[in-house]
Design a protein around this motif. Structure first.
Motif, PDB file in Angstrom:
ATOM      1  N   LEU A  12       0.752  -1.373  -0.117  1.00  0.00           N
ATOM      2  CA  LEU A  12       0.239   0.320   0.211  1.00  0.00           C
ATOM      3  C   LEU A  12       0.874   1.340   0.083  1.00  0.00           C
ATOM      4  O   LEU A  12       0.351   1.917  -1.426  1.00  0.00           O
ATOM      5  N   HIS A  13       1.927   1.352   0.973  1.00  0.00           N
ATOM      6  CA  HIS A  13       2.831   2.623   0.713  1.00  0.00           C
ATOM      7  C   HIS A  13       3.411   2.722  -0.999  1.00  0.00           C
ATOM      8  O   HIS A  13       3.747   3.689  -0.823  1.00  0.00           O
ATOM      9  N   ILE A  14       4.687   1.530  -0.526  1.00  0.00           N
ATOM     10  CA  ILE A  14       4.577   1.845  -2.406  1.00  0.00           C
ATOM     11  C   ILE A  14       3.541   2.404  -2.949  1.00  0.00           C
ATOM     12  O   ILE A  14       4.362   2.923  -4.253  1.00  0.00           O
ATOM     13  N   ALA A  15       2.488   1.868  -3.071  1.00  0.00           N
ATOM     14  CA  ALA A  15       1.984   1.491  -4.149  1.00  0.00           C
ATOM     15  C   ALA A  15       1.306   4.006  -4.516  1.00  0.00           C
ATOM     16  O   ALA A  15       0.800   4.226  -4.817  1.00  0.00           O
ATOM     17  N   VAL A  16       1.245   4.056  -2.538  1.00  0.00           N
ATOM     18  CA  VAL A  16       0.942   5.915  -2.742  1.00  0.00           C
ATOM     19  C   VAL A  16       1.962   6.096  -3.009  1.00  0.00           C
ATOM     20  O   VAL A  16       2.408   7.330  -4.103  1.00  0.00           O
ATOM     21  N   LEU A  17       3.053   5.803  -2.957  1.00  0.00           N
ATOM     22  CA  LEU A  17       4.522   6.516  -3.630  1.00  0.00           C
ATOM     23  C   LEU A  17       4.385   6.301  -5.190  1.00  0.00           C
ATOM     24  O   LEU A  17       5.032   7.572  -5.385  1.00  0.00           O
ATOM     25  N   VAL A  18       4.037   5.422  -5.562  1.00  0.00           N
ATOM     26  CA  VAL A  18       4.103   4.962  -7.086  1.00  0.00           C
ATOM     27  C   VAL A  18       3.143   6.336  -7.492  1.00  0.00           C
ATOM     28  O   VAL A  18       3.270   7.134  -8.946  1.00  0.00           O
ATOM     29  N   LEU A  19       2.115   6.459  -7.487  1.00  0.00           N
ATOM     30  CA  LEU A  19       1.022   7.552  -7.532  1.00  0.00           C
ATOM     31  C   LEU A  19       1.139   9.086  -7.367  1.00  0.00           C
ATOM     32  O   LEU A  19       0.603   9.584  -8.123  1.00  0.00           O
ATOM     33  N   LEU A  20       2.101   9.109  -6.433  1.00  0.00           N
ATOM     34  CA  LEU A  20       3.139  10.211  -6.157  1.00  0.00           C
ATOM     35  C   LEU A  20       3.234  10.440  -6.944  1.00  0.00           C
ATOM     36  O   LEU A  20       3.736  11.975  -7.580  1.00  0.00           O
ATOM     37  N   PHE A  21       4.753  10.210  -7.715  1.00  0.00           N
ATOM     38  CA  PHE A  21       5.605  10.358  -8.120  1.00  0.00           C
ATOM     39  C   PHE A  21       5.096  10.560  -9.627  1.00  0.00           C
ATOM     40  O   PHE A  21       5.590  11.728 -10.588  1.00  0.00           O
ATOM     41  N   VAL A  22       4.268   9.369  -9.914  1.00  0.00           N
ATOM     42  CA  VAL A  22       3.387   9.575 -11.763  1.00  0.00           C
ATOM     43  C   VAL A  22       2.503  10.875 -11.547  1.00  0.00           C
ATOM     44  O   VAL A  22       2.979  12.010 -12.468  1.00  0.00           O
ATOM     45  N   SER A  23       1.964  11.535 -10.210  1.00  0.00           N
ATOM     46  CA  SER A  23       1.071  12.708 -11.037  1.00  0.00           C
ATOM     47  C   SER A  23       1.809  14.263 -10.930  1.00  0.00           C
ATOM     48  O   SER A  23       1.301  15.054 -10.961  1.00  0.00           O
ATOM     49  N   THR A  24       3.300  14.079 -10.018  1.00  0.00           N
ATOM     50  CA  THR A  24       4.226  15.235 -10.001  1.00  0.00           C
ATOM     51  C   THR A  24       4.792  15.429 -10.754  1.00  0.00           C
ATOM     52  O   THR A  24       5.578  16.042 -11.390  1.00  0.00           O
ATOM     53  N   ILE A  25       5.001  13.521 -11.587  1.00  0.00           N
ATOM     54  CA  ILE A  25       6.221  14.188 -12.605  1.00  0.00           C
ATOM     55  C   ILE A  25       5.264  14.870 -13.933  1.00  0.00           C
ATOM     56  O   ILE A  25       5.819  15.362 -15.076  1.00  0.00           O
ATOM     57  N   MET A  75       3.754  18.781  -3.340  1.00  0.00           N
ATOM     58  CA  MET A  75       3.802  17.649  -3.283  1.00  0.00           C
ATOM     59  C   MET A  75       5.708  17.062  -4.189  1.00  0.00           C
ATOM     60  O   MET A  75       5.150  15.090  -3.819  1.00  0.00           O
ATOM     61  N   ILE A  76       6.144  17.331  -3.782  1.00  0.00           N
ATOM     62  CA  ILE A  76       7.314  17.162  -3.234  1.00  0.00           C
ATOM     63  C   ILE A  76       7.403  16.810  -2.282  1.00  0.00           C
ATOM     64  O   ILE A  76       7.953  16.559  -1.622  1.00  0.00           O
ATOM     65  N   LEU A  77       7.197  18.313  -0.653  1.00  0.00           N
ATOM     66  CA  LEU A  77       6.949  17.523  -0.222  1.00  0.00           C
ATOM     67  C   LEU A  77       6.635  16.067   0.432  1.00  0.00           C
ATOM     68  O   LEU A  77       7.425  15.489   1.339  1.00  0.00           O
ATOM     69  N   SER A  78       4.781  15.808  -0.347  1.00  0.00           N
ATOM     70  CA  SER A  78       4.164  14.854   0.141  1.00  0.00           C
ATOM     71  C   SER A  78       5.459  13.772   0.010  1.00  0.00           C
ATOM     72  O   SER A  78       5.218  12.850   0.525  1.00  0.00           O
ATOM     73  N   ILE A  79       6.205  13.789  -1.840  1.00  0.00           N
ATOM     74  CA  ILE A  79       6.958  12.075  -1.584  1.00  0.00           C
ATOM     75  C   ILE A  79       7.864  12.102  -1.098  1.00  0.00           C
ATOM     76  O   ILE A  79       8.030  11.238  -0.187  1.00  0.00           O
ATOM     77  N   ILE A  80       8.690  13.492  -0.495  1.00  0.00           N
ATOM     78  CA  ILE A  80       9.826  12.991   1.177  1.00  0.00           C
ATOM     79  C   ILE A  80       9.033  12.367   1.930  1.00  0.00           C
ATOM     80  O   ILE A  80      10.006  11.683   2.487  1.00  0.00           O
ATOM     81  N   PHE A  81       8.441  13.221   2.559  1.00  0.00           N
ATOM     82  CA  PHE A  81       7.277  12.855   3.924  1.00  0.00           C
ATOM     83  C   PHE A  81       7.031  10.902   3.364  1.00  0.00           C
ATOM     84  O   PHE A  81       7.294  10.065   4.443  1.00  0.00           O
ATOM     85  N   SER A  82       6.863  10.825   2.137  1.00  0.00           N
ATOM     86  CA  SER A  82       6.528   9.165   1.991  1.00  0.00           C
ATOM     87  C   SER A  82       7.520   8.033   1.858  1.00  0.00           C
ATOM     88  O   SER A  82       7.427   7.242   2.782  1.00  0.00           O
ATOM     89  N   ILE A  83       8.397   8.804   1.660  1.00  0.00           N
ATOM     90  CA  ILE A  83       9.647   8.430   1.419  1.00  0.00           C
ATOM     91  C   ILE A  83      10.418   7.929   2.751  1.00  0.00           C
ATOM     92  O   ILE A  83      10.812   6.513   3.844  1.00  0.00           O
ATOM     93  N   LEU A  84      10.592   8.818   3.826  1.00  0.00           N
ATOM     94  CA  LEU A  84      10.632   9.218   5.505  1.00  0.00           C
ATOM     95  C   LEU A  84       9.792   8.553   6.119  1.00  0.00           C
ATOM     96  O   LEU A  84      10.452   6.997   6.792  1.00  0.00           O
ATOM     97  N   SER A  85       8.830   8.025   5.476  1.00  0.00           N
ATOM     98  CA  SER A  85       7.857   7.690   6.091  1.00  0.00           C
ATOM     99  C   SER A  85       8.422   5.925   6.236  1.00  0.00           C
ATOM    100  O   SER A  85       8.343   4.844   7.205  1.00  0.00           O
ATOM    101  N   LEU A  86       8.436   5.103   4.887  1.00  0.00           N
ATOM    102  CA  LEU A  86       8.681   3.995   4.533  1.00  0.00           C
ATOM    103  C   LEU A  86       9.721   3.169   5.155  1.00  0.00           C
ATOM    104  O   LEU A  86       9.431   2.372   5.541  1.00  0.00           O
TER     105      LEU A  86
END
Length: 154
Positions: A11-24, A64-75
């Motif tokens: 689930l966490h990796i799915a969130v990360l993938v969605l964040l990367f795709v939506s930001t890029i 959006m970049i902060l959300s990616i950073i915090f999600s990676i830190l969370s993992l």
């Protein structure tokens, strides 16, 4: 227990993938002939505008970049706490970082929703990257709440 941990990590990796795709990707808004995203607006006929032209779009980029950073830190924190946390302990730090990521996603998407008419023509529709950001929001919230509820067992 192993199945639960694998599900949480998935689930966490799915969130990360969605964040990367939506930001890029370049489809936060789209017309029939052009697209606009957080970085470049190519909806005008003359030329593409860079994302540094407006203060609000820069705040959406940053959120959006902060959300990616915090999600990676969370993992990363989850894996660290998985091996260092005492038996019966809760993953509060991991969950709080994921909930912060969730709030950053929500704030960025709301700012974009409110201010997008100054960035693109009013006839443009929302693109799939914008929708992916909104899909990532509840998934990140659910993930963060699962982390807070979860206790470490042997």
């Amino acid at each position: 227990m192993l199945l639960l941990l694998c599900g949480i990590v998935f689930l966490h990796i799915a969130v990360l993938v969605l964040l990367f795709v939506s930001t890029i990707v370049s489809t936060w808004s789209a017309t029939q002939t052009s697209t606009a995203d957080l970085w470049v607006n190519c909806t005008t006929a003359s030329a593409c505008l860079a994302g540094d032209t407006g203060v609000w779009i820069q705040s959406v980029q940053a959120l959006m970049i902060l959300s990616i950073i915090f999600s990676i830190l969370s993992l990363c924190l989850f894996f660290c706490q998985l091996f260092t946390l005492q038996k019966g302990g809760r993953f509060f730090l991991t969950g709080s970082f994921q909930i912060f990521a969730c709030l950053f996603i929500m704030c960025g998407a709301i700012i974009y929703t409110v201010m997008r008419n100054t960035w693109i023509p009013s006839g443009a529709s929302y693109g799939y990257a914008y929708i992916l950001a909104w899909v990532a929001f509840p998934l990140a919230l659910i993930s963060g709440l699962i982390y807070i509820i979860l206790r470490k067992r042997e």
